[in-house]
Design an enzyme around this catalytic site. Structure first.
Site, PDB file in Angstrom:
ATOM      1  N   MET A   1      35.072 -14.677   1.677  1.00 30.07           N
ATOM      2  CA  MET A   1      36.288 -13.644   1.290  1.00 30.07           C
ATOM      3  C   MET A   1      36.144 -12.839   0.701  1.00 30.07           C
ATOM      4  SD  MET A   1      39.466 -16.941   1.554  1.00 30.07           S
ATOM      5  CE  MET A   1      38.859 -17.247  -0.113  1.00 30.07           C
TER       6      MET A   1
ATOM      7  N   ASP B   1      42.656 -25.244  12.626  1.00 33.56           N
ATOM      8  CA  ASP B   1      41.977 -23.341  11.750  1.00 33.56           C
ATOM      9  C   ASP B   1      40.943 -22.817  12.893  1.00 33.56           C
ATOM     10  OD1 ASP B   1      40.577 -23.107  10.660  1.00 33.56           O
ATOM     11  OD2 ASP B   1      42.164 -23.818   8.647  1.00 33.56           O
TER      12      ASP B   1
ATOM     13  N   LYS C   1      45.759 -18.497  12.708  1.00 31.24           N
ATOM     14  CA  LYS C   1      47.235 -17.213  12.958  1.00 31.24           C
ATOM     15  C   LYS C   1      48.008 -17.930  14.228  1.00 31.24           C
ATOM     16  CE  LYS C   1      45.732 -13.927  10.048  1.00 31.24           C
ATOM     17  NZ  LYS C   1      43.701 -13.930   9.935  1.00 31.24           N
TER      18      LYS C   1
HETATM   19  N1  SAH Z   1      36.349 -24.455   3.229  1.00 34.93           N
HETATM   20  C1  SAH Z   1      35.320 -23.416   3.593  1.00 34.93           C
HETATM   21  C2  SAH Z   1      35.797 -21.819   3.479  1.00 34.93           C
HETATM   22  C3  SAH Z   1      37.166 -21.556   3.444  1.00 34.93           C
HETATM   23  S1  SAH Z   1      37.392 -19.779   2.631  1.00 34.93           S
HETATM   24  C4  SAH Z   1      34.181 -23.492   3.302  1.00 34.93           C
HETATM   25  O1  SAH Z   1      33.906 -24.923   2.113  1.00 34.93           O
HETATM   26  O2  SAH Z   1      33.145 -23.333   3.553  1.00 34.93           O
HETATM   27  C5  SAH Z   1      37.176 -19.184   3.847  1.00 34.93           C
HETATM   28  C6  SAH Z   1      35.883 -18.212   3.896  1.00 34.93           C
HETATM   29  O3  SAH Z   1      34.318 -19.122   4.595  1.00 34.93           O
HETATM   30  C7  SAH Z   1      35.021 -17.097   4.673  1.00 34.93           C
HETATM   31  O4  SAH Z   1      36.027 -16.033   4.385  1.00 34.93           O
HETATM   32  C8  SAH Z   1      33.393 -17.003   5.107  1.00 34.93           C
HETATM   33  O5  SAH Z   1      34.102 -16.533   3.420  1.00 34.93           O
HETATM   34  C9  SAH Z   1      34.292 -18.524   4.085  1.00 34.93           C
HETATM   35  N2  SAH Z   1      32.976 -18.939   5.537  1.00 34.93           N
HETATM   36  C10 SAH Z   1      33.504 -20.434   6.189  1.00 34.93           C
HETATM   37  N3  SAH Z   1      32.652 -20.520   7.478  1.00 34.93           N
HETATM   38  C11 SAH Z   1      31.241 -19.747   7.136  1.00 34.93           C
HETATM   39  C12 SAH Z   1      30.346 -19.840   7.845  1.00 34.93           C
HETATM   40  N4  SAH Z   1      30.281 -20.630   8.698  1.00 34.93           N
HETATM   41  N5  SAH Z   1      29.896 -18.782   7.931  1.00 34.93           N
HETATM   42  C13 SAH Z   1      29.994 -18.009   7.181  1.00 34.93           C
HETATM   43  N6  SAH Z   1      30.790 -17.806   5.999  1.00 34.93           N
HETATM   44  C14 SAH Z   1      31.476 -18.805   6.007  1.00 34.93           C
END
Ligand code: SAH
Length: 271
Positions: free
Chosen positions: A180, A44, A65
């Site tokens: 999120m 994604d 999306k």
């Molecule tokens: N599996 C991912 C999280 C997925 S949920 C992880 O471990 O990071 C999606 C959320 O992850 C986003 O809404 C945000 O809150 C966070 N996120 C993922 N990558 C990010 C980044 N580079 N900087 C800030 N927030 C991030």
């Protein structure tokens, strides 16, 4: 290759791979090798453009999306993984951060297991720990936080039967990391204050951590909404609530240099 897709020798393997927070140099060695050798990569948008665009277009399939803004259903992704593996492919399911932190990696793994498809999981650096880290915020600190909670901010905290007990979180005294949580930030920061959390509690909001366009905004629980709005924070971003968020101030002169080095690296990279 025989056409019998039911024998083990014919079935491919699915790798559930975490990409880390977006800087390609934070991919694990194993993730990088798999991205180079897999037949197909389902992803994604979360791994970010630098990582995604390093994969040849012919080998990637976007299951995030769709053009119309509609989300690809989880069922479609689950079935597609099985279909590709049964066709003998080596498949990478690439997920932002770590596959098992709010990544639906658990659901996909269960589906693969039920379908009899061999799989392997490859952890990645979660944005929930690595994101604060590169912004100079340790999620735990001997003097400030002995526990850390990772929560989704996606839910409406005022909703009847909300799965997140903000009152209990406020009482832990530990760090709260919200994923999120850009849109509902006003609701949960209010909820935490209602639960008795000090309005002066430091907070930080980090957008696109480890990417060249990373932004960090800091404030307090009370000013969090203004901080978010002034910095025009957009998803993906994480919110860190707790004393540890103030640590950044003590190290910020060093962080600027690191961020500078990171941007240099990015411009030097052919991505
Ligand atoms: N599996 C991912 C999280 C997925 S949920 C992880 O471990 O990071 C999606 C959320 O992850 C986003 O809404 C945000 O809150 C966070 N996120 C993922 N990558 C990010 C980044 N580079 N900087 C800030 N927030 C991030």
């Amino acid at each position: 290759m025989s056409n019998n897709a039911n024998t083990d020798t014919d079935t491919g393997v699915v790798y559930l791979v975490g990409s880390g927070p977006g800087d390609p140099s934070l991919l694990t060695v194993k993730a990088k090798q798999l991205l180079e050798t897999a037949d197909i990569i389902l992803h994604d948008k979360l791994p970010g453009p630098a990582i995604i665009e390093s994969i040849p277009e012919s080998k990637r399939e976007d299951v995030g999306k769709r053009a119309g803004g509609e989300r690809t259903s989880q069922e479609y992704t689950n079935d597609r993984l099985v279909e590709l593996a049964e066709a003998g492919k080596t498949v990478v399911r690439l997920k932002g951060g770590d596959p098992f932190v709010f990544g639906r990696g658990g659901e996909e793994m269960e589906h693969l297991a039920a379908a009899g498809v061999p799989f392997e999981t490859v952890p990645g650096i979660t944005s929930a720990i690595g994101g604060p880290g590169v912004a100079g915020i340790p999620v735990t600190h001997r003097e400030h936080a002995s526990s850390v909670s990772f929560v989704t901010g996606h839910e409406d905290p005022t909703k009847e039967g909300s799965a997140i007990d903000w009152e209990a979180l406020a009482a832990t005294g530990g760090t709260i990391v919200v994923l999120m949580g850009v849109g509902k930030l006003p609701a949960y920061t209010a909820e935490l204050q209602d639960a008795g959390m000090d309005p002066e509690t430091p907070i930080a909001v980090i957008e696109r951590a480890t990417r060249p366009s990373m932004q960090v905004a800091v404030g307090t629980l009370d000013t969090a909404v203004d901080v978010r709005d002034e910095a025009e924070i957009e998803p993906p971003a994480i919110t860190i609530i707790g004393e540890v968020a103030a640590t950044r101030e003590h190290v910020s002169h060093w962080l600027e240099q690191t961020q500078h080095n990171r941007s240099e690296l990015d411009t030097n990279e052919d991505i």
